[in-house]
Design a protein around this motif. Sequence first.
Motif, short mmCIF file in Angstrom:
data_model
loop_
_atom_site.label_atom_id
_atom_site.label_comp_id
_atom_site.label_asym_id
_atom_site.label_seq_id
_atom_site.Cartn_x
_atom_site.Cartn_y
_atom_site.Cartn_z
N LEU A 202 -18.50 3.43 -38.02
CA LEU A 202 -18.49 4.68 -38.80
C LEU A 202 -19.57 4.69 -39.87
N LEU A 210 -9.86 3.04 -45.76
CA LEU A 210 -9.62 4.04 -44.72
C LEU A 210 -8.17 4.47 -44.72
N LEU A 212 -5.63 6.77 -42.48
CA LEU A 212 -5.43 7.49 -41.23
C LEU A 212 -4.40 8.59 -41.44
N LEU A 236 -9.36 9.50 -42.01
CA LEU A 236 -9.58 9.50 -40.57
C LEU A 236 -8.57 10.42 -39.89
N SER A 238 -7.23 12.14 -35.97
CA SER A 238 -7.25 11.98 -34.51
C SER A 238 -6.68 13.23 -33.88
N CYS A 248 -14.36 12.82 -44.48
CA CYS A 248 -13.38 13.01 -43.39
C CYS A 248 -14.07 12.77 -42.06
N ILE A 249 -13.45 11.94 -41.21
CA ILE A 249 -14.05 11.57 -39.93
C ILE A 249 -13.01 11.73 -38.83
N ASN A 250 -13.39 12.39 -37.75
CA ASN A 250 -12.55 12.48 -36.56
C ASN A 250 -12.84 11.29 -35.67
N ILE A 251 -11.82 10.52 -35.33
CA ILE A 251 -12.02 9.28 -34.57
C ILE A 251 -11.92 9.50 -33.07
N VAL A 261 -7.26 1.10 -34.27
CA VAL A 261 -7.65 1.85 -35.48
C VAL A 261 -6.52 1.80 -36.49
#
Length: 360
Positions: A202, A210, A212, A236, A238, A248-251, A261
């Motif tokens: 990432l 992190l 989730l 994170l 999903s 903000c990150i889409n895994i 994860v």
Amino acid sequence: MPHLLLALSGHGYGHLAQCAPVVNALRERIPQLQLTVASSLPRTVLEGHLAPGITRIAVDLDPVLQMRSAWEVDVPASRQVFAGFHRDWEAGIRADIGLLQRVGPDLVLGDIPYRIFQAAADLDIPAVALCSLNWAAVHAAYTDTGAASRGIREQMLSAYRQARLFLAPQPALAMPELDNCRTIGPIARTGTSRRGALRSLLSLPSGSRLVLVALGGIPSALPMEHWPHIEHVVWLFSGESDPARADCINIEGLPVAYIDVLASVDAILTKPGYGTYTEAVCNGVPLLTLARPDWPETPGLNAWARRHGCLEEISPAEFRTGRFTRALETLWQQGSPPPPAPAGIEQAVAVLAGYLRAGT
């Protein structure tokens, strides 16, 4: 070749997540086991949890709670769904009998449709229930005590009693009405912590924390515009959301299994629900949970998570406005006990394998 029918509720993904580790381990023990899954869940979702080589039958086997969001029950609509499901009970039993006659299983495993257990008993097919709750308890939490509601719950309980066993993985609701209930250990997938690799994938500094966001398989709008920007904290996702924020990150699509994860993050933001709670605690990951006082599992889940892991609860108002930075910091200051083993998997497998061996 022994044949297992998995009768699976279509309410969210939690029932699948709960029984999938058991079914996968059972198939490892009995490699020739034929598996048919009867459920309204999409094939892609089933294949994301179950080992390859399943036959799927698309069918609604139980009434499904109507939800306003992943954590809010639409009570009036849900009452109507349950009443409609029970309106012609005998026709439903005949439909389930027809399903079982077409499939011809040696054993039925249900999580947690109930009518199928009555149908299996009528055909003298052994059946086992596996779940941390039952629909009668959920129905009681959201309906009245009138004669019609009591009649619905008695049909549910009568059908559940037709199962040879009702395996209740901890932390489970108390089920004193079911004399076939047997408590087993928790059920959860365990992953491999890949903290360094995940941060590298990432492009994050090694000191990043992190979190989730895992609120279940029911799409819900998240108030991300109000959530805090916390230094060195990355959120994170999903599939629940894809907010346009740098933190903000889409895994989705990452070359890392979801459970790995989960095992690699510093906290999980969730709501009370069996699967995420047990996976977090059994992987030693702290839980920041949304208060859900109406859900019947909440007291037991929270007590178990506090006893075996780390948990902080935030109110709906704090969730909506993003005022939970202090709760997150408090969570990270807690000492974490050794995580419990998901002993319920092998306990359930031993029971199911015994029924399958007895039928061969």
